[in-house]
Design an enzyme around this catalytic site. Structure first.
Site, PDB file in Angstrom:
ATOM      1  N   SER A 232       0.785  -1.233   0.000  1.00  0.00           N
ATOM      2  CA  SER A 232       0.000   0.000   0.000  1.00  0.00           C
ATOM      3  C   SER A 232       0.818   1.285   0.000  1.00  0.00           C
ATOM      4  O   SER A 232       0.259   2.375   0.011  1.00  0.00           O
ATOM      5  CB  SER A 232      -0.960   0.013   1.195  1.00  0.00           C
ATOM      6  OG  SER A 232      -0.247   0.067   2.410  1.00  0.00           O
ATOM      7  N   LYS A 277      -4.803   4.594   9.371  1.00  0.00           N
ATOM      8  CA  LYS A 277      -3.802   5.393   8.654  1.00  0.00           C
ATOM      9  C   LYS A 277      -4.155   6.875   8.679  1.00  0.00           C
ATOM     10  O   LYS A 277      -3.269   7.733   8.798  1.00  0.00           O
ATOM     11  CB  LYS A 277      -3.670   4.877   7.224  1.00  0.00           C
ATOM     12  CG  LYS A 277      -3.054   3.494   7.157  1.00  0.00           C
ATOM     13  CD  LYS A 277      -2.807   3.044   5.731  1.00  0.00           C
ATOM     14  CE  LYS A 277      -2.034   1.735   5.735  1.00  0.00           C
ATOM     15  NZ  LYS A 277      -1.638   1.310   4.381  1.00  0.00           N
TER      16      LYS A 277
END
Length: 335
Positions: A232, A277
């Site tokens: 990612s 995140k």
């Protein structure tokens, strides 16, 4: 399906008895890393063989910290008082895969995301690309002829510049047929005839190599982050490469964080752990968070409170969003 997040796998929680563990892991906000900065004396994104431009602001990749070895009281406490996420342990460590094997898979995913990030940046900047042999399958058709690091220039006199073109050339053949590969090895060009084999899982022709798309002009991009897994980081890595090679100032001096997988053409894909995140990015002081459009369903008003979240589906859209932010204009959102 969202890809596995960039992960920081934490050691088992100390002081636990294996007989009282529950089959869950804890996901929490992990550290963020400025891809325009340095780590252990090296640039996080190091470019050799091409002139670079000064950068401003920050482009932080984000991670999810995962802890295993959870007791029942700890699990109850997490559910009652924590914003962390409890997930079944097999989502992190599949039952038929050991933790060590899963770490290897995560590391391989991270390395693949680095290669895709470089290719996507080259596509955006309209710089030439080439096909490099990243790995030769042991005992495969090309095992005695091709080497890691070979650059494939042409197949049967047809120039190639992407792994897709090589795969298509192989797919047009049958096992037992020969392909003439023009390769560059240690600055020397040569033509190598490879007799194709049969794919282990079907009857298709099989060359037996793993390929990566790399800059064709000798430029080299190295990513100097260790002990992180998953794919990612691709979007932020790609943005960092573009920012260093393009005279334009991508961030405008802003503190930008984000996440998202990326393929060689620059398409951004969804990831896991998006809420953690975003939380980590806010804690670090980021002004803007770049989120994959595929994660929009998980981002509500509370999650995005205190930070501007832009929803992007490609590298170009991410750069356009940051350009709009610099001009004081609205960025594309999940709303």
């Amino acid at each position: 399906m969202a890809a596995l997040s960039a992960l920081i796998v934490m050691p088992n929680i100390p002081g636990t008895d294996v007989h009282f563990l529950v089959p869950y892991a804890i996901e929490a906000p992990g550290p963020t890393f400025n891809t325009l900065g340095s780590v252990e004396g090296k640039e996080v994104v190091e470019i050799e063989g091409a002139p670079t431009d000064p950068t401003n602001g920050k482009l932080n990749m984000t991670t999810v910290a995962v802890s295993s070895g959870i007791t029942l009281p700890q699990a109850i406490a997490e559910g009652l008082w924590s914003s962390n996420t409890m997930v079944p342990i097999e989502q992190i460590f599949p039952q038929d895969v050991s933790p060590e094997e899963q770490r290897e898979v995560n590391s391989a995913d991270f390395a693949a995301s680095e290669a895709s990030a470089t290719a996507a940046a080259m596509h955006y900047l309209d710089r030439p690309l080439a096909v490099e042999v990243a790995q030769v399958v042991p005992d495969g058709p090309a095992a005695d002829q091709l080497e890691q690091g070979d650059v494939i220039l042409a197949i049967d006199n047809q120039q190639v510049s992407s792994p897709k073109q090589v795969k298509e050339a192989v797919a047009d053949q049958k096992p037992g047929q020969k392909l003439a590969l023009k390769v560059k090895r240690k600055d020397q060009e040569q033509t190598i005839d490879v007799t194709l084999g049969s794919h282990p899982n079907n009857d298709a022709a099989f060359l037996g190599i793993v390929m990566a798309q790399v800059p064709a002009d000798g430029m080299k991009v190295t990513y100097n982050l260790k002990d992180i897994g998953g794919p990612s980081a691709g979007l932020i890595f790609s943005l960092a490469v573009v920012d260093k090679l393009d005279p334009a100032d991508i961030t405008g001096g802003a503190f930008v964080a984000g996440t998202g997988t990326i393929n060689e053409e620059g398409k951004v894909g969804p990831i896991g752990g998006i809420r953690h995140k975003i939380e980590a990015s806010k804690d670090a002081g980021a002004e803007v968070f770049l989120a994959p459009k595929g994660n929009c369903a998980e981002i509500d008003a509370k999650t995005s409170e205190g930070i501007e979240v832009a929803a992007v589906g490609s590298l170009e859209e991410a750069i356009d969003a940051l350009s709009a932010h610099q001009r004081g204009e609205a960025m594309p959102t999940c709303g």
